[in-house]
Design a protein around this motif. Structure first.
Motif, PDB file in Angstrom:
ATOM      1  N   LEU A 179      44.807  79.286  43.271  1.00  0.00           N
ATOM      2  CA  LEU A 179      45.417  78.795  44.869  1.00  0.00           C
ATOM      3  C   LEU A 179      44.475  78.613  45.765  1.00  0.00           C
ATOM      4  O   LEU A 179      44.630  78.198  46.609  1.00  0.00           O
ATOM      5  CB  LEU A 179      46.606  79.702  44.762  1.00  0.00           C
ATOM      6  CG  LEU A 179      47.509  79.155  43.635  1.00  0.00           C
ATOM      7  CD1 LEU A 179      48.992  80.144  44.365  1.00  0.00           C
ATOM      8  CD2 LEU A 179      48.085  77.944  44.138  1.00  0.00           C
ATOM      9  N   LYS A 180      43.623  80.079  45.826  1.00  0.00           N
ATOM     10  CA  LYS A 180      42.965  80.662  46.599  1.00  0.00           C
ATOM     11  C   LYS A 180      41.549  79.074  46.521  1.00  0.00           C
ATOM     12  O   LYS A 180      41.678  78.500  47.746  1.00  0.00           O
ATOM     13  CB  LYS A 180      41.849  81.095  46.427  1.00  0.00           C
ATOM     14  CG  LYS A 180      40.889  81.908  47.720  1.00  0.00           C
ATOM     15  CD  LYS A 180      40.615  82.955  47.623  1.00  0.00           C
ATOM     16  CE  LYS A 180      39.824  83.695  48.731  1.00  0.00           C
ATOM     17  NZ  LYS A 180      39.646  84.607  48.826  1.00  0.00           N
ATOM     18  N   TRP A 181      40.916  77.848  45.181  1.00  0.00           N
ATOM     19  CA  TRP A 181      40.815  77.399  45.606  1.00  0.00           C
ATOM     20  C   TRP A 181      40.766  75.956  46.657  1.00  0.00           C
ATOM     21  O   TRP A 181      40.551  75.341  46.987  1.00  0.00           O
ATOM     22  CB  TRP A 181      39.995  77.170  44.172  1.00  0.00           C
ATOM     23  CG  TRP A 181      38.669  75.706  43.930  1.00  0.00           C
ATOM     24  CD1 TRP A 181      37.447  76.052  43.934  1.00  0.00           C
ATOM     25  CD2 TRP A 181      39.478  74.322  43.544  1.00  0.00           C
ATOM     26  NE1 TRP A 181      37.320  74.550  43.740  1.00  0.00           N
ATOM     27  CE2 TRP A 181      38.507  74.335  43.638  1.00  0.00           C
ATOM     28  CE3 TRP A 181      40.393  74.743  43.300  1.00  0.00           C
ATOM     29  CZ2 TRP A 181      38.021  72.393  43.766  1.00  0.00           C
ATOM     30  CZ3 TRP A 181      41.164  73.119  43.060  1.00  0.00           C
ATOM     31  CH2 TRP A 181      39.411  72.605  42.674  1.00  0.00           C
ATOM     32  N   LEU A 182      42.300  75.782  45.613  1.00  0.00           N
ATOM     33  CA  LEU A 182      43.198  74.523  46.311  1.00  0.00           C
ATOM     34  C   LEU A 182      43.214  74.619  47.879  1.00  0.00           C
ATOM     35  O   LEU A 182      43.310  73.690  48.490  1.00  0.00           O
ATOM     36  CB  LEU A 182      44.361  74.716  45.726  1.00  0.00           C
ATOM     37  CG  LEU A 182      44.654  73.923  44.432  1.00  0.00           C
ATOM     38  CD1 LEU A 182      45.991  74.402  43.589  1.00  0.00           C
ATOM     39  CD2 LEU A 182      44.429  72.446  44.446  1.00  0.00           C
ATOM     40  N   GLU A 183      43.678  76.067  48.202  1.00  0.00           N
ATOM     41  CA  GLU A 183      43.629  75.983  49.439  1.00  0.00           C
ATOM     42  C   GLU A 183      42.465  76.152  50.882  1.00  0.00           C
ATOM     43  O   GLU A 183      42.636  75.628  51.931  1.00  0.00           O
ATOM     44  CB  GLU A 183      44.316  77.871  50.118  1.00  0.00           C
ATOM     45  CG  GLU A 183      45.685  77.564  49.508  1.00  0.00           C
ATOM     46  CD  GLU A 183      45.771  79.699  50.095  1.00  0.00           C
ATOM     47  OE1 GLU A 183      45.400  80.177  49.540  1.00  0.00           O
ATOM     48  OE2 GLU A 183      46.771  80.308  49.320  1.00  0.00           O
ATOM     49  N   GLY A 184      41.223  75.808  49.959  1.00  0.00           N
ATOM     50  CA  GLY A 184      39.817  75.842  50.273  1.00  0.00           C
ATOM     51  C   GLY A 184      39.772  74.493  50.841  1.00  0.00           C
ATOM     52  O   GLY A 184      39.295  73.191  51.749  1.00  0.00           O
ATOM     53  N   MET A 198      47.952  70.908  45.663  1.00  0.00           N
ATOM     54  CA  MET A 198      49.408  72.310  46.579  1.00  0.00           C
ATOM     55  C   MET A 198      50.926  71.090  46.136  1.00  0.00           C
ATOM     56  O   MET A 198      51.946  72.324  46.474  1.00  0.00           O
ATOM     57  CB  MET A 198      48.419  72.028  47.416  1.00  0.00           C
ATOM     58  CG  MET A 198      49.118  73.405  48.223  1.00  0.00           C
ATOM     59  SD  MET A 198      48.974  74.800  47.455  1.00  0.00           S
ATOM     60  CE  MET A 198      47.299  75.508  47.939  1.00  0.00           C
ATOM     61  N   ALA A 199      50.458  70.310  47.010  1.00  0.00           N
ATOM     62  CA  ALA A 199      52.385  69.474  46.780  1.00  0.00           C
ATOM     63  C   ALA A 199      53.344  69.627  46.081  1.00  0.00           C
ATOM     64  O   ALA A 199      54.194  70.289  46.147  1.00  0.00           O
ATOM     65  CB  ALA A 199      51.776  67.733  47.628  1.00  0.00           C
ATOM     66  N   LEU A 200      52.478  69.392  44.405  1.00  0.00           N
ATOM     67  CA  LEU A 200      52.994  69.811  43.151  1.00  0.00           C
ATOM     68  C   LEU A 200      53.704  71.532  43.350  1.00  0.00           C
ATOM     69  O   LEU A 200      54.376  71.263  42.660  1.00  0.00           O
ATOM     70  CB  LEU A 200      51.969  69.383  42.316  1.00  0.00           C
ATOM     71  CG  LEU A 200      52.046  67.410  42.205  1.00  0.00           C
ATOM     72  CD1 LEU A 200      51.066  66.811  41.003  1.00  0.00           C
ATOM     73  CD2 LEU A 200      53.497  66.931  41.905  1.00  0.00           C
ATOM     74  N   TYR A 201      52.523  72.172  43.313  1.00  0.00           N
ATOM     75  CA  TYR A 201      52.603  73.727  43.359  1.00  0.00           C
ATOM     76  C   TYR A 201      54.470  73.647  44.488  1.00  0.00           C
ATOM     77  O   TYR A 201      54.874  74.392  43.300  1.00  0.00           O
ATOM     78  CB  TYR A 201      51.293  74.284  43.847  1.00  0.00           C
ATOM     79  CG  TYR A 201      51.616  75.985  44.247  1.00  0.00           C
ATOM     80  CD1 TYR A 201      51.803  76.852  42.938  1.00  0.00           C
ATOM     81  CD2 TYR A 201      52.198  76.213  44.823  1.00  0.00           C
ATOM     82  CE1 TYR A 201      52.138  77.721  43.222  1.00  0.00           C
ATOM     83  CE2 TYR A 201      52.672  77.395  45.376  1.00  0.00           C
ATOM     84  CZ  TYR A 201      52.163  78.792  44.334  1.00  0.00           C
ATOM     85  OH  TYR A 201      51.994  79.958  43.837  1.00  0.00           O
ATOM     86  N   HIS A 202      54.121  73.452  45.044  1.00  0.00           N
ATOM     87  CA  HIS A 202      55.314  73.713  46.425  1.00  0.00           C
ATOM     88  C   HIS A 202      56.900  72.800  45.843  1.00  0.00           C
ATOM     89  O   HIS A 202      57.534  73.458  46.196  1.00  0.00           O
ATOM     90  CB  HIS A 202      55.094  72.996  47.931  1.00  0.00           C
ATOM     91  CG  HIS A 202      54.223  74.046  48.867  1.00  0.00           C
ATOM     92  ND1 HIS A 202      54.064  75.370  48.889  1.00  0.00           N
ATOM     93  CD2 HIS A 202      53.257  73.694  49.141  1.00  0.00           C
ATOM     94  CE1 HIS A 202      53.406  75.331  49.595  1.00  0.00           C
ATOM     95  NE2 HIS A 202      52.536  74.907  50.026  1.00  0.00           N
ATOM     96  N   GLY A 260      40.566  69.095  53.639  1.00  0.00           N
ATOM     97  CA  GLY A 260      41.569  67.397  53.818  1.00  0.00           C
ATOM     98  C   GLY A 260      40.771  67.030  52.241  1.00  0.00           C
ATOM     99  O   GLY A 260      40.854  65.597  51.801  1.00  0.00           O
ATOM    100  N   ASP A 261      40.821  67.478  51.772  1.00  0.00           N
ATOM    101  CA  ASP A 261      40.363  67.191  49.427  1.00  0.00           C
ATOM    102  C   ASP A 261      41.791  66.522  49.699  1.00  0.00           C
ATOM    103  O   ASP A 261      42.613  66.768  49.212  1.00  0.00           O
ATOM    104  CB  ASP A 261      39.869  67.643  48.920  1.00  0.00           C
ATOM    105  CG  ASP A 261      39.466  67.467  47.808  1.00  0.00           C
ATOM    106  OD1 ASP A 261      40.492  67.069  46.754  1.00  0.00           O
ATOM    107  OD2 ASP A 261      38.719  67.046  47.220  1.00  0.00           O
ATOM    108  N   ALA A 262      41.861  64.534  49.634  1.00  0.00           N
ATOM    109  CA  ALA A 262      43.263  64.696  48.921  1.00  0.00           C
ATOM    110  C   ALA A 262      43.901  64.971  47.472  1.00  0.00           C
ATOM    111  O   ALA A 262      45.277  65.272  47.497  1.00  0.00           O
ATOM    112  CB  ALA A 262      42.354  62.889  48.318  1.00  0.00           C
ATOM    113  N   ILE A 263      43.056  65.392  46.659  1.00  0.00           N
ATOM    114  CA  ILE A 263      43.255  65.383  45.499  1.00  0.00           C
ATOM    115  C   ILE A 263      44.382  66.954  45.299  1.00  0.00           C
ATOM    116  O   ILE A 263      45.116  67.498  45.037  1.00  0.00           O
ATOM    117  CB  ILE A 263      42.216  65.690  43.933  1.00  0.00           C
ATOM    118  CG1 ILE A 263      42.674  64.071  43.632  1.00  0.00           C
ATOM    119  CG2 ILE A 263      42.671  66.755  42.946  1.00  0.00           C
ATOM    120  CD1 ILE A 263      41.015  63.731  42.717  1.00  0.00           C
TER     121      ILE A 263
END
Length: 135
Positions: free
Chosen positions: A37-42, A55-59, A47-50
């Motif tokens: 999650l920390k890596w994804l947040e960064g 993160m959207a799928l996580y939410h 602005g990385d599209a993937i």
């Protein structure tokens, strides 16, 4: 065409991102979901599209997080602007069902058409569904 594979259950799994040039990145985690999650947040902040899509799928789907469809829709919109086909399909579904956004058949169909032009089978399915229901 970009492909995305996420496999795993709970806090164990593998994340593989691949694109037209082959494998882009992979990260394994075992009991380190917070590290992912920390890596994804960064990556989201960059602005990385993937990462925006993930993160959207996580939410939308995480058992450990409150479902936040509005946040998911915002992330999907940002990824869609970068022409990420899976994000376009998922955002189209949000508009079709009113998940986190105002329900809009016209926005849903527009997004499904964009993704269908890239050969996405889910987009074609959704276009057929919209057509059969008069949306």
């Amino acid at each position: 065409m970009q492909e995305l594979y996420v496999a795993g259950r709970g806090t164990t799994g593998v994340l593989v991102l691949s694109g037209s040039s082959g494998r882009v990145e992979a990260e394994r985690w075992a009991g380190r979901a917070s590290g992912l999650l920390k890596w994804l947040e960064g990556r989201v902040a960059a602005g990385d599209a993937i990462a925006l899509l993930l993160m959207a799928l996580y939410h939308e789907n995480s058992a450990s997080a409150a479902h936040d469809h509005a946040a998911a829709a915002r992330l999907l919109a940002a990824a869609s602007l970068q022409n990420l086909v899976p994000a376009q399909v998922n955002l189209g579904a949000c508009f079709r069902h009113g998940w986190g956004v105002s329900q809009s058949a016209s926005n849903a169909v527009r997004l499904f058409k964009l993704a269908a032009r890239e050969g996405d089978a889910r987009a074609l399915y959704w276009l057929g569904t919209c057509s059969s229901t008069g949306a």
